[in-house]
Design a protein around this motif. Sequence first.
Motif: not given
Length: 461
Positions: A317-336
């Motif tokens: 599977g693929y995973a998203s990476t955080p973008l500075a200044g944007v909230p990020f859920d490291h569990g789901t690897r998505t932006v809430p």
Amino acid sequence: MTLPLQVAVVGAGPAGIHTCDILSQLAPGTQIDLFERLPVPYGLVRYGVSPDHPKIKKIIDSLHVVLDGSTIRVLCNVEVGADITVAELRDSYDAVVIATGALRDAPLDIPGIHLPGSFGAADFVSWYDGHPDASTAWPLHAESVAVVGAGNVALDVTRMLVKHAHTLSDTDVSDNVYEGLAANPIRDVHLFSRRGPADVRFSPIELRELGNQYDVDIVVNPADLEPDPHLDRMTRQFTPVRHVVETMREWARVPTSRRTASRRVHLHFHQAPAAVVGADSVDGLRTEIMVPDGYGHVSGSGVFVEHEVQAVYRAIGYASTPLAGVPFDHGTRTVPHIEGAVVDGDGNHVPGLYTTGWIKRGPVGLIGSTKSDARQTVETLLERTVAGSRARTGRRAADRLLQDRGVRPTGWAGWLRIDSAERELGDAQGRERVKIVGRDELTAIADRSYAGAPTRLRFES
């Protein structure tokens, strides 16, 4: 006088472009700037679809129609988070939509996973798709390889590993990839799934395509396809599962005497990766035999098997990476978010910030599903945003920031020059196009579309 809505969209893949298109339809007159960190648009379609899938790549044609001749301004070769921040975009535009996708491999936390010769599918896909940030060389030295995964990406990786280079001669594959595959000494690929044949996520078409490869045999153990309550239940209820199992049974019935191809794919079920084996590089993969419970679940048996391979590819599977200044859920690897509106850790909407695509919902769904996803986000944005309600300088402020930092975006005319150059290379070889790989070469070709002035930026559209 009400000022037009000004929106920045970050990410020029299908999700970002569909967002621009729907926004233009639902709110005509909106000023839209589409930012992309790569020198070219189209994201996943250009750099995530295998070169032997030209029909899927044709999606680019519809994305091209959206951008060509439109008022949407394309700013490629601009990395949001480095060249310009999300906070600066939020200060400049009425709304910012994050559509950056999923660019990395989901982690596989087992011993030895970081040994030389252990690879992520995303990196391999980037190489054979000519991604400008990928190395032009790939270490195809192994004769026996393990692929871990039970989805279409695992099938893509397996198919490209066993593919004979000359079968790609009519695709857009770059010269360096063609040469690398031509020298590939591969003989066997072992594909491992921790559950059974009824629970893989292969599409029937993709699976059958694997068996249609030139000079490749598929090896399946008939015992893995013996009827049991779970297999019977799944094949009765789900037509795609039935087609997948039927295809595997066809392969399992092929007598050994007819398996004469120079390359083989071995399908292994109920085996979970336990460790990548080796001292200085990959020597093997250790798997644990899994015990099914009759309902699609499995548990470890404590029995381990070692497979002698010289490379391991994880395609889980693929995973998203955080973008500075944007909230990020490291569990789901998505932006809430709530219906596309980004929310912070307390569940409060972050003013002016929205999201769509894989970074919004995770790396699931076909490319076409991004349309409905983008529509939800745009509708939420329009409900929450009133044009001209806040003082915004929009693209003028963004242009000044980029110019002050020496950033030279690639505009739409720049992409058209790249497109033309690739088609010219293809014409010389009797192909539709040959993909240009290097970032510097891409930007050099595109740069003629950029016109600067001492006091402000100007982009051809």
